[in-house]
Design an enzyme around this catalytic site. Structure first.
Site, PDB file in Angstrom:
ATOM      1  N   ASP A   1       0.823  -1.194   0.000  1.00  0.00           N
ATOM      2  CA  ASP A   1       0.000   0.000   0.000  1.00  0.00           C
ATOM      3  C   ASP A   1       0.866   1.258   0.000  1.00  0.00           C
ATOM      4  OD1 ASP A   1      -2.590   0.839  -0.030  1.00  0.00           O
ATOM      5  OD2 ASP A   1      -3.104   0.087   1.956  1.00  0.00           O
ATOM      6  N   ASP A   2       0.698   2.120  -1.002  1.00  0.00           N
ATOM      7  CA  ASP A   2       1.321   3.463  -0.998  1.00  0.00           C
ATOM      8  C   ASP A   2       2.851   3.453  -1.038  1.00  0.00           C
ATOM      9  OD1 ASP A   2      -1.365   3.860  -0.374  1.00  0.00           O
ATOM     10  OD2 ASP A   2      -0.981   5.564   0.916  1.00  0.00           O
TER      11      ASP A   2
ATOM     12  N   CYS B   1      -6.229   3.880  -3.706  1.00  0.00           N
ATOM     13  CA  CYS B   1      -6.231   2.430  -3.470  1.00  0.00           C
ATOM     14  C   CYS B   1      -7.257   1.620  -4.260  1.00  0.00           C
ATOM     15  CB  CYS B   1      -6.440   2.138  -1.984  1.00  0.00           C
ATOM     16  SG  CYS B   1      -5.264   3.001  -0.937  1.00  0.00           S
TER      17      CYS B   1
ATOM     18  N   HIS C   1      -9.294  -3.702  -2.221  1.00  0.00           N
ATOM     19  CA  HIS C   1      -9.639  -2.715  -1.204  1.00  0.00           C
ATOM     20  C   HIS C   1     -10.912  -3.206  -0.536  1.00  0.00           C
ATOM     21  CE1 HIS C   1      -9.177   1.280   0.553  1.00  0.00           C
ATOM     22  NE2 HIS C   1     -10.490   1.237   0.667  1.00  0.00           N
TER      23      HIS C   1
ATOM     24  N   ASP D   1       0.224  -0.400  -5.044  1.00  0.00           N
ATOM     25  CA  ASP D   1      -0.972   0.096  -5.748  1.00  0.00           C
ATOM     26  C   ASP D   1      -0.760   1.486  -6.343  1.00  0.00           C
ATOM     27  OD1 ASP D   1      -1.015   1.261  -3.210  1.00  0.00           O
ATOM     28  OD2 ASP D   1      -3.109   0.751  -2.787  1.00  0.00           O
ATOM     29  N   HIS D   2       0.169   2.252  -5.779  1.00  0.00           N
ATOM     30  CA  HIS D   2       0.539   3.575  -6.318  1.00  0.00           C
ATOM     31  C   HIS D   2       1.637   4.121  -5.430  1.00  0.00           C
ATOM     32  CE1 HIS D   2      -1.930   4.768  -2.965  1.00  0.00           C
ATOM     33  NE2 HIS D   2      -2.944   4.127  -3.506  1.00  0.00           N
TER      34      HIS D   2
END
Length: 522
Positions: A11-12, A50, A104, A300-301
């Site tokens: 995540d992130d 997300c 998510h 995810d990014h």
């Protein structure tokens, strides 16, 4: 027999990793994985938030096809009954397993992480997850707060643990079950950190003395940044420690010393994550599965750490859209691996010195929407067909393209390939590009600019990244029929990577780029 798949999504996580050239971070276990993998240094998410990003890469469709730009719809009901990557593996005889944050949670995956379509057994969520946003961060006054910057003593945490520690333990347990049962598996493991709050075991701070932490190279809001492009980082403002700083909305900068603390804690959270990855991959070795398991590692990014005066994701800049992406394929990215070989000995970030040499690295621009066809091809499954232009009624197809053909071409050969263009048109069409997009409720920053609900979206920023530039158009968008009007351009951005790698100088209005816009309009 087909290979197993271990699919790790974080995540992130932006690529602040040793294997991506970051000199400060300590990430020996991820770097070790990279040294045995094909590493993509220009990989991009399709939307920097997300749920839309995850639904996009798990279905192999872009956000305009999943029709998910927020958190509040389930694609099978709202867009089309699209097969997912784990579903496709399940239908091809794999046991599919989900641990932690893969889909998510919530409406966007039908409150079930898309079980039973995507997974063979109900997905595992760590019990400590429910305390993520509670007041568990001890302040200087000894009281507990819900802070952004939150190093903790794990023994004082509810249950004496943290979510990612629990996810690692469960993933290791499942690896051993699969080994015993000799079942072919697709195991997806989703890690929470470095997602906010930056809550991690406090000892990781020792790796990053504050005096070694710099500010972002460009901590100011660029002069020519269109206001629609700016994200006002609301989720950070709502944390107790940031709220106490009373920073003006939307552009007021955070104090320098606090910016350093955020960056320090982000790095510390990455090293905490690295330990989890190290334990997981070491368990893969211990189970004797490293010789027949493909390992994919991505996020995810990204997450902005003060660049352009921005924090968090929610934008089209590289810092928000670019992700790490690597594939370990025994026998392909490595020489053949014998059964029971130690490929991933655990490395302690507190004592490990030195980097790992790369196996293969590609600078080709690639997209996460290509994960589904790429993994299918690597596992020897039939690659899902390319989607027709309109594919709402098509159950199995992909809008990405397999990137396996980039694996075995040496970088030198690929660079030459670029020069061998006799006519610019053909050259232009063959150049790989990554597309990302981000919705906005208005032309200026609002309280809901970061995460507008579908009904409030008025503008969509479509962004195209090639090796040479990032080009973004903010156009009128109608949420009632999901239509973008490219005749109604609210703002534009153009950054030339060679002279402006940090994307600080928007040259969209410079007349010298006329040739470019004629070419790009379509």
């Amino acid at each position: 027999e087909g290979m197993n798949v271990l699919f790790i999504v974080v995540d992130d996580l932006r690529p602040v990793l040793g294997c991506y050239g970051d000199k400060l971070v300590k990430s020996p276990n991820i770097d070790q994985l990279a040294s045995q993998s094909m590493v993509f240094s220009n990989a991009y998410a399709q939307q920097a938030v997300c749920a839309p990003s995850r639904v996009s890469f798990l279905t192999g469709r872009r956000p305009d096809t999943t029709r998910l730009y927020d958190f509040y719809s389930y694609w099978r009901v709202h867009a089309g009954n699209y097969s997912t990557m784990p579903q496709y593996f399940k239908e091809n005889g794999y046991v599919t397993l989900s641990v932690g944050k893969v889909f998510h949670p919530g409406i966007s995956s039908n409150y079930s992480d898309d079980y039973p379509y995507s997974w063979s057994i109900p997905p595992f969520h760590p019990s400590a997850e429910k305390y993520e946003n509670d007041k568990t961060c001890r302040g200087k006054d000894g009281k507990l707060y819900a802070n952004l910057v939150c190093p903790v003593n794990v023994t004082e945490m509810p249950g004496g643990t943290l979510p990612d520690i629990q996810s690692t333990e469960e993933a290791i347990r499942l690896l051993n079950v699969m080994k015993t049962n000799r079942q072919k598996f697709f195991l997806a493991v989703g890690y929470h950190k470095p997602h906010i709050p930056l809550r991690y075991p406090q000892e990781f701070l020792k790796l990053y003395p504050l005096e070694n932490i710099t500010l972002a190279p460009d901590p100011w809001v660029p002069k020519k940044l269109p206001s629609v492009a700016y994200n006002p980082w609301m989720d950070i403002r709502q944390r107790d420690d940031v709220e106490a700083l009373n920073v003006s909305f939307p552009y007021g900068p955070l104090p320098d010393d606090f910016q350093r603390q955020i960056r320090q804690s982000y790095y510390a959270a990455v090293s905490y994550l690295d330990v989890q990855i190290g334990l997981l991959l070491n368990a893969l070795d211990n189970a004797g599965l490293s010789n027949n398991t493909i390992v994919v590692f991505t996020a995810d990014h990204g997450w902005s750490l003060g660049e352009h005066g921005e924090w968090a994701k929610y934008s089209n800049f590289d810092v928000a859209t670019r992700v790490p992406l690597m594939f370990y394929v025994p026998g392909t990215t490595t020489s053949p691996v014998s059964q029971g070989a130690r490929v991933f000995p655990y490395l302690d970030p507190f004592s490990h010195i030195g980097g790992s040499a790369h196996q293969g690295q590609s600078k080709k621009v690639v997209e996460l929407v290509s994960l589904f066809p790429t993994l299918a091809e690597l596992a020897g499954l039939q690659v899902p067909p390319a989607c027709p232009e309109v594919s709402f009624g098509v159950v199995l197809c992909t809008e990405g393209t397999s990137i396996v053909h980039y694996f075995n071409v040496s970088e030198g050969m690929m660079e030459e390939g670029r020069e061998g263009c006799d006519n610019t048109d053909r050259c232009f069409n063959e150049e790989p590009a990554a597309f990302s997009q981000y919705p906005r409720p208005a032309d200026t920053p609002q309280w809901n600019s970061d995460k507008p609900k579908l009904k409030d979206i008025r503008i969509m920023g479509y962004s195209m990244r090639t090796i040479d530039y990032r080009y973004t158009l903010w156009v009128q968008f109608d949420p009632s029929n999901f239509s973008a009007n490219f005749e109604d351009v609210h703002a534009g951005e153009l950054y030339m990577m060679e002279t402006d790698p940090n994307q600080d100088y928007n040259v969209y209005n410079n007349t010298s780029h006329g040739w470019f816009f004629k070419k790009m309009r379509g």
